[in-house]
Design an enzyme around this catalytic site. Structure first.
Site, PDB file in Angstrom:
ATOM      1  N   GLY A  16       0.664  -1.100  -0.076  1.00 50.64           N
ATOM      2  CA  GLY A  16      -0.007  -0.096   0.003  1.00 50.64           C
ATOM      3  C   GLY A  16       0.804   1.183   0.067  1.00 50.64           C
ATOM      4  N   GLU A  35      10.858   2.870   6.022  1.00 50.07           N
ATOM      5  CA  GLU A  35      10.501   1.502   6.292  1.00 50.07           C
ATOM      6  C   GLU A  35      11.560   0.861   7.208  1.00 50.07           C
ATOM      7  OE1 GLU A  35       8.563  -1.082   5.014  1.00 50.07           O
ATOM      8  OE2 GLU A  35       9.942  -2.083   6.465  1.00 50.07           O
ATOM      9  N   CYS A  43       4.326  -8.710   1.644  1.00 51.56           N
ATOM     10  CA  CYS A  43       3.686  -9.420   0.293  1.00 51.56           C
ATOM     11  C   CYS A  43       5.270 -10.058  -0.329  1.00 51.56           C
ATOM     12  CB  CYS A  43       2.896  -8.592  -0.645  1.00 51.56           C
ATOM     13  SG  CYS A  43       2.703  -9.845  -2.360  1.00 51.56           S
ATOM     14  N   CYS A  48       2.967 -13.346  -0.170  1.00 49.58           N
ATOM     15  CA  CYS A  48       2.754 -13.989  -1.026  1.00 49.58           C
ATOM     16  C   CYS A  48       3.689 -14.360  -2.131  1.00 49.58           C
ATOM     17  CB  CYS A  48       1.929 -12.843  -2.180  1.00 49.58           C
ATOM     18  SG  CYS A  48       1.277 -11.516  -1.340  1.00 49.58           S
ATOM     19  N   LYS A  51       6.022 -17.314  -0.892  1.00 53.06           N
ATOM     20  CA  LYS A  51       5.187 -18.446  -0.401  1.00 53.06           C
ATOM     21  C   LYS A  51       4.891 -18.933  -1.790  1.00 53.06           C
ATOM     22  CE  LYS A  51       0.949 -17.868  -1.007  1.00 53.06           C
ATOM     23  NZ  LYS A  51      -0.417 -16.954  -0.509  1.00 53.06           N
ATOM     24  N   GLY A 177      -6.240 -22.714  10.849  1.00 58.10           N
ATOM     25  CA  GLY A 177      -7.100 -23.417   9.779  1.00 58.10           C
ATOM     26  C   GLY A 177      -7.546 -22.245   8.784  1.00 58.10           C
ATOM     27  N   TYR A 179      -5.949 -19.675   5.630  1.00 54.84           N
ATOM     28  CA  TYR A 179      -5.057 -19.799   4.299  1.00 54.84           C
ATOM     29  C   TYR A 179      -3.607 -20.023   4.529  1.00 54.84           C
ATOM     30  CZ  TYR A 179      -3.522 -14.852   3.265  1.00 54.84           C
ATOM     31  OH  TYR A 179      -3.007 -13.874   3.154  1.00 54.84           O
ATOM     32  N   GLU A 183      -1.969 -23.484   3.346  1.00 58.11           N
ATOM     33  CA  GLU A 183      -0.864 -23.311   2.241  1.00 58.11           C
ATOM     34  C   GLU A 183       0.458 -23.968   2.686  1.00 58.11           C
ATOM     35  OE1 GLU A 183      -2.492 -19.378  -0.169  1.00 58.11           O
ATOM     36  OE2 GLU A 183      -0.955 -18.976   1.405  1.00 58.11           O
ATOM     37  N   ARG A 200      -8.990 -25.532  15.731  1.00 61.00           N
ATOM     38  CA  ARG A 200      -9.680 -25.686  16.807  1.00 61.00           C
ATOM     39  C   ARG A 200     -11.117 -25.788  16.476  1.00 61.00           C
ATOM     40  NH1 ARG A 200      -9.725 -19.540  19.127  1.00 61.00           N
ATOM     41  NH2 ARG A 200     -10.183 -18.726  16.917  1.00 61.00           N
ATOM     42  N   HIS A 437     -12.788 -26.326 -24.933  1.00 63.79           N
ATOM     43  CA  HIS A 437     -12.716 -27.702 -24.566  1.00 63.79           C
ATOM     44  C   HIS A 437     -11.383 -28.091 -25.261  1.00 63.79           C
ATOM     45  CE1 HIS A 437     -13.895 -31.819 -24.195  1.00 63.79           C
ATOM     46  NE2 HIS A 437     -13.620 -32.133 -25.303  1.00 63.79           N
ATOM     47  N   GLU A 442     -14.604 -25.104 -18.307  1.00 62.10           N
ATOM     48  CA  GLU A 442     -15.742 -25.229 -19.366  1.00 62.10           C
ATOM     49  C   GLU A 442     -16.795 -25.607 -18.415  1.00 62.10           C
ATOM     50  OE1 GLU A 442     -15.946 -28.429 -22.415  1.00 62.10           O
ATOM     51  OE2 GLU A 442     -13.900 -29.090 -21.570  1.00 62.10           O
TER      52      GLU A 442
HETATM   53  C1  LIG Z   1       2.539 -15.685   4.282  1.00 61.12           C
HETATM   54  C2  LIG Z   1       1.560 -14.830   3.978  1.00 61.12           C
HETATM   55  C3  LIG Z   1       1.124 -15.238   2.515  1.00 61.12           C
HETATM   56  C4  LIG Z   1       0.361 -14.291   1.986  1.00 61.12           C
HETATM   57  N1  LIG Z   1      -0.296 -14.510   0.654  1.00 61.12           N
HETATM   58  C5  LIG Z   1      -1.070 -13.482   0.294  1.00 61.12           C
HETATM   59  C6  LIG Z   1      -1.444 -14.047  -1.282  1.00 61.12           C
HETATM   60  O1  LIG Z   1      -1.319 -15.130  -1.942  1.00 61.12           O
HETATM   61  N2  LIG Z   1      -2.217 -13.165  -2.070  1.00 61.12           N
HETATM   62  C7  LIG Z   1      -2.550 -11.547  -1.384  1.00 61.12           C
HETATM   63  O2  LIG Z   1      -3.009 -11.092  -1.841  1.00 61.12           O
HETATM   64  N3  LIG Z   1      -1.909 -11.656  -0.048  1.00 61.12           N
HETATM   65  C8  LIG Z   1      -1.338 -12.337   0.580  1.00 61.12           C
HETATM   66  N4  LIG Z   1      -1.046 -12.091   1.849  1.00 61.12           N
HETATM   67  C9  LIG Z   1      -1.423 -10.677   2.653  1.00 61.12           C
HETATM   68  C10 LIG Z   1      -0.351  -9.511   1.991  1.00 61.12           C
HETATM   69  O3  LIG Z   1       0.884  -9.804   2.103  1.00 61.12           O
HETATM   70  C11 LIG Z   1      -0.637  -8.348   2.586  1.00 61.12           C
HETATM   71  O4  LIG Z   1      -2.303  -8.255   2.501  1.00 61.12           O
HETATM   72  C12 LIG Z   1      -0.120  -7.064   2.106  1.00 61.12           C
HETATM   73  O5  LIG Z   1       1.244  -7.106   2.104  1.00 61.12           O
HETATM   74  C13 LIG Z   1      -0.513  -5.915   2.727  1.00 61.12           C
HETATM   75  O6  LIG Z   1       0.215  -4.594   2.598  1.00 61.12           O
HETATM   76  P1  LIG Z   1       0.369  -3.445   3.383  1.00 61.12           P
HETATM   77  O7  LIG Z   1       0.903  -2.392   2.421  1.00 61.12           O
HETATM   78  O8  LIG Z   1      -1.047  -3.236   4.120  1.00 61.12           O
HETATM   79  O9  LIG Z   1       1.307  -3.967   4.416  1.00 61.12           O
HETATM   80  P2  LIG Z   1       2.852  -4.810   4.470  1.00 61.12           P
HETATM   81  O10 LIG Z   1       2.966  -4.960   3.134  1.00 61.12           O
HETATM   82  O11 LIG Z   1       2.798  -5.443   5.550  1.00 61.12           O
HETATM   83  O12 LIG Z   1       3.901  -3.500   4.574  1.00 61.12           O
HETATM   84  C14 LIG Z   1       3.840  -2.863   5.782  1.00 61.12           C
HETATM   85  C15 LIG Z   1       5.288  -2.550   6.065  1.00 61.12           C
HETATM   86  O13 LIG Z   1       5.467  -1.343   7.080  1.00 61.12           O
HETATM   87  C16 LIG Z   1       6.539  -1.386   7.662  1.00 61.12           C
HETATM   88  N5  LIG Z   1       6.620  -0.988   9.045  1.00 61.12           N
HETATM   89  C17 LIG Z   1       5.553  -1.350   9.896  1.00 61.12           C
HETATM   90  N6  LIG Z   1       5.777  -0.426  11.049  1.00 61.12           N
HETATM   91  C18 LIG Z   1       6.712   0.410  10.612  1.00 61.12           C
HETATM   92  C19 LIG Z   1       7.166   1.767  11.454  1.00 61.12           C
HETATM   93  N7  LIG Z   1       6.591   2.110  12.544  1.00 61.12           N
HETATM   94  N8  LIG Z   1       8.094   2.565  10.782  1.00 61.12           N
HETATM   95  C20 LIG Z   1       8.669   2.223   9.677  1.00 61.12           C
HETATM   96  N9  LIG Z   1       8.058   0.894   8.730  1.00 61.12           N
HETATM   97  C21 LIG Z   1       7.199   0.066   9.366  1.00 61.12           C
HETATM   98  C22 LIG Z   1       6.717  -3.161   7.798  1.00 61.12           C
HETATM   99  O14 LIG Z   1       8.249  -3.383   7.831  1.00 61.12           O
HETATM  100  C23 LIG Z   1       6.307  -3.421   6.431  1.00 61.12           C
HETATM  101  O15 LIG Z   1       7.247  -3.563   5.515  1.00 61.12           O
HETATM  102  C24 LIG Z   1      -0.153 -12.997   2.544  1.00 61.12           C
HETATM  103  C25 LIG Z   1       0.436 -12.691   4.002  1.00 61.12           C
HETATM  104  C26 LIG Z   1       1.293 -13.527   4.531  1.00 61.12           C
HETATM  105  C27 LIG Z   1       1.723 -13.249   5.766  1.00 61.12           C
END
Ligand SMILES: Cc1cc2nc3c(=O)[nH]c(=O)nc-3n(C[C@H](O)[C@H](O)[C@H](O)COP(=O)(O)OP(=O)(O)OC[C@H]3O[C@@H](n4cnc5c(N)ncnc54)[C@H](O)[C@@H]3O)c2cc1C
Length: 460
Positions: A16, A35, A43, A48, A51, A177, A179, A183, A200, A437, A442
């Site tokens: 984001g 960061e 991600c 993502c 994984k 339980g 995703y 996975e 659970r 097909h 399909e």
């Molecule tokens: C194992 C796993 C598998 C996933 N698989 C999928 C998938 O297949 N498909 C999918 O769509 N989503 C998946 N997700 C979810 C996806 O990763 C998150 O929804 C997405 O990364 C959220 O983005 P974000 O920008 O909100 O936060 P993040 O990507 O978590 O980014 C937040 C960042 O902020 C930094 N931060 C935090 N606090 C501070 C601070 N105070 N100062 C400076 N930096 C800070 C962190 O270090 C991090 O880098 C998965 C998540 C996990 C854990």
């Protein structure tokens, strides 16, 4: 905005935050991102992307087994965890560098440090520096949560550590339980570990369609994963370099690793939210309006820290919409309906829209179309597996409001089905589409016979 050091300060360089930074900069804003760990966020670094790379690795096992039915003689195979992790790490480092390059090209300054708010316009960096910003975006994501403390919980790992294990565990117990639990069960099992999945509740994948939940359990068990439901880990004891995992049932399961995938919580702690006038919502995330604005006028929040729909494409869309709203003169809300989602289990799950339970609670009439069939590939491979496809249809308007698939390629299918569902396609539109097909997909356009129809029961 001249009185400020920057127009926009973003806390968090994940999905984001990075999108918001780039788009705001393109709109002419002076942007700084903090960061604290690695650019790319969950991600890219430990979600993502790594994984899915491990999922790909784990699926070769089944392919080798299936190949014999097609005439191949597969010599003795072996798997090297160290090679996989090293190759995965190299790819993640490449992506991290690509994120840094994108931000540099957009003239976004990046500070590799933790940031906290001290008032609505001032950010304190862990370096001791202070930055004054006209607008602030909180995009700090989420963190694994371990649930209620139990004896020996310090021995458990989360998904964060699972990506960096020094060796492939021979026996793994995974509690959870959702995703991520499912996975990783598939990843470890595919790579050769003995896996016990402990949950659970009485059915894995809470929130998914009940047919999907039931079907996947059968498929996981067919692949040798032991699924224990109605059960939880109550103690983890370390013994001779291994673990003895005590279950609520009283049984002990031996393990070389114990992983907890019991949910995630938004990163809201120690951020100075209160000092900045930002409130927390009932869901534990930062409270925001439809434009992602917090209770502080100049501060916004996007992604997992708001605990709305915790998926990467949603965080990206929210970050983009925020930048267009505040710096692009184009107020943009994000529509959180019809977000497709997948579980990269083996077999895969891909879904979009309402489950049968949700539809029956919301709609006056719900029609169900369901098919279960042996995929063509299984005829020669001899693998015992079944594909599930299910359409949930609004009985009155005849619009397809939900599509649920379990089987190879389910995630790819769900992405395209999502276009039709989002556009409001009717069952007749699906039927009018000529089948491609021979594919599994399909079946989605050839399910002529309604399986069931339910009228909503009158509220008591
Ligand atoms: C194992 C796993 C598998 C996933 N698989 C999928 C998938 O297949 N498909 C999918 O769509 N989503 C998946 N997700 C979810 C996806 O990763 C998150 O929804 C997405 O990364 C959220 O983005 P974000 O920008 O909100 O936060 P993040 O990507 O978590 O980014 C937040 C960042 O902020 C930094 N931060 C935090 N606090 C501070 C601070 N105070 N100062 C400076 N930096 C800070 C962190 O270090 C991090 O880098 C998965 C998540 C996990 C854990």
């Amino acid at each position: 905005m001249a009185d400020y050091d920057v127009d926009l300060f973003i806390i968090g360089g994940g999905s984001g935050g990075v999108r918001a930074a780039r788009i705001a900069a393109e709109h002419g804003a002076r942007v700084m991102v903090a960061e604290e760990y690695r650019l790319g966020g969950t991600c890219v670094i430990r979600g993502c992307v790594p994984k899915k790379l491990l999922v790909y690795a784990s699926r070769f096992h089944g392919e080798f087994e299936d190949a014999a039915g097609f005439g191949w003689t597969v010599p003795q195979t072996s798997f090297d965890w160290t090679t996989l992790i090293a190759n995965k790490d190299r790819e993640i480092a490449r992506l991290e560098a690509a994120y840094a390059a994108t931000l540099a090209k957009a003239n976004v300054s990046v500070v590799k440090t933790r940031a906290e708010l001290i008032d609505p316009h001032t950010i304190m960096l862990a370096t001791g520096d202070r930055v004054r910003a006209a607008y602030i975006l909180v995009a700090t994501g989420g963190t694994p949560s371990y649930g209620d403390p139990i004896p020996g919980i310090e021995h458990a790992i989360s998904s964060n550590e699972a990506f960096h294990l020094p060796e492939l565990p021979h026996r793994v117990v995974i509690q959870g339980g959702g995703y991520i639990a499912v996975e990783f069960a598939g990843i470890f099992a595919g790579l050769g570990s003995q896996v016990t999945l402990v949950y659970r509740g009485d059915m894995i994948l809470r929130g998914f369609d009940d047919d999907v939940r039931q079907h996947l359990r059968v498929e996981l068990e067919a692949r040798g994963i032991r699924v224990l439901t109605g059960c939880k880990v109550t103690e983890i004891e370390r013994a001779d370099g291994h673990y003895s995992v005590r279950m609520s049932s009283g049984n002990h399961v031996p393990a070389d690793r114990v992983m907890f995938a019991t949910g995630r919580h938004p990163n809201v702690a120690k951020l100075g939210l209160k000092e900045a006038g930002i409130e927390i919502a009932k869901n534990g995330g930062i409270a925001v309006d439809q434009y992602s604005r917090t209770t502080a006028q100049n501060i916004y929040a996007v992604g997992d820290v708001t605990n709305r729909v915790n998926l990467t494409p949603v965080a990206i869309r929210e970050g983009h919409a925020f930048a267009d709203t505040v710096f692009g003169g184009k107020p943009t809300m994000v529509d959180h309906a019809h977000v497709p989602t997948a579980v990269f289990s083996e077999p895969e799950v891909g879904v979009v829209g309402l489950t049968e339970t949700q539809a029956r609670a919301q709609l006056a009439q719900t029609d169900i179309y369901k098919a279960m069939f042996r995929p063509m590939k299984a005829t020669l491979s001899g693998r015992s597996t079944t594909v599930l496809m299910k359409l949930v249809v609004d009985g009155l308007s005849q619009r397809v409001v939900g599509c649920h698939i379990v089987g190879e390629g389910a995630a790819e299918m769900a992405q395209l089905a999502a276009v039709a569902v989002k556009m409001g396609a009717s069952k007749a539109d699906f039927d009018a589409t000529i089948a491609l097909h021979p594919t599994a997909a399909e079946e989605l356009v050839t399910m002529r016979k309604r399986t069931a129809s339910y009228a909503r029961e009158a509220a008591e």
